[in-house]
Enzyme design. Structure first.
Site, mmCIF file in Angstrom:
data_model
loop_
_atom_site.group_PDB
_atom_site.id
_atom_site.type_symbol
_atom_site.label_atom_id
_atom_site.label_comp_id
_atom_site.label_asym_id
_atom_site.label_seq_id
_atom_site.Cartn_x
_atom_site.Cartn_y
_atom_site.Cartn_z
ATOM 1 N N ASN A 4 0.262 108.761 100.502
ATOM 2 C CA ASN A 4 -0.661 109.124 99.416
ATOM 3 C C ASN A 4 -0.241 108.566 98.064
ATOM 4 O O ASN A 4 -0.884 108.816 97.054
ATOM 5 C CB ASN A 4 -0.835 110.650 99.345
ATOM 6 C CG ASN A 4 0.476 111.379 99.110
ATOM 7 O OD1 ASN A 4 1.550 110.826 99.318
ATOM 8 N ND2 ASN A 4 0.391 112.620 98.692
ATOM 9 N N CYS A 5 0.813 107.761 98.033
ATOM 10 C CA CYS A 5 1.289 107.135 96.797
ATOM 11 C C CYS A 5 0.350 105.988 96.418
ATOM 12 O O CYS A 5 0.027 105.134 97.244
ATOM 13 C CB CYS A 5 2.708 106.619 97.024
ATOM 14 S SG CYS A 5 3.307 105.531 95.733
ATOM 15 N N ASP A 6 -0.089 105.949 95.168
ATOM 16 C CA ASP A 6 -1.001 104.900 94.711
ATOM 17 C C ASP A 6 -0.386 103.499 94.833
ATOM 18 O O ASP A 6 -1.075 102.546 95.189
ATOM 19 C CB ASP A 6 -1.413 105.135 93.249
ATOM 20 C CG ASP A 6 -2.387 106.303 93.124
ATOM 21 O OD1 ASP A 6 -3.019 106.673 94.127
ATOM 22 O OD2 ASP A 6 -2.512 106.836 92.002
#
Length: 116
Positions: free
Chosen positions: A10-12
């Site tokens: 979920n890290c951009d």
């Protein structure tokens, strides 16, 4: 050429790096710290090859929640167990290409790494 990307999905920055790899037809495996875990040996390798100061993500909320004393006494020996326990404190992404490790993502950096 074997490529492994380490991080949390979920890290951009991970999302941007994955998109870049897919757009450039580069096959890779994704190692999700939360699902597949991370151990002391892997964190040791990251810190040894990249430098523990580079591996530590100081921008995240997990790091900001450390006490001032914890932050002031950080060194490679104290950091490694913290990173195993809290992998969100590892700067992302780390990619492995064969025996080489690279940290972070910028399109220009990946252009150079993958000779595009």
């Amino acid at each position: 050429m074997s490529v492994i990307m380490y991080g949390i999905p979920n890290c951009d920055t991970i999302k941007k790096a994955k998109k870049w790899l897919l757009e450039n037809d580069i096959e890779f495996q994704f190692h999700d710290y939360r699902k597949q875990g991370i151990d002391t040996d892997l964190v040791n390798e990251f810190c040894h090859l990249l430098g523990w100061e580079q591996v530590l993500n100081k921008r995240g909320t997990t790091y900001r929640q450390l006490t001032d004393e914890q932050k002031q006494t950080l060194n490679e020996q104290t950091l490694i167990p913290l990173l195993v326990e809290h992998p969100a404190m590892i700067k992302r992404p780390i990619i492995r290409i064969g025996e080489l490790l690279h940290i972070g993502f910028k399109a220009e950096q990946y252009n150079d790494i993958f000779h595009i």
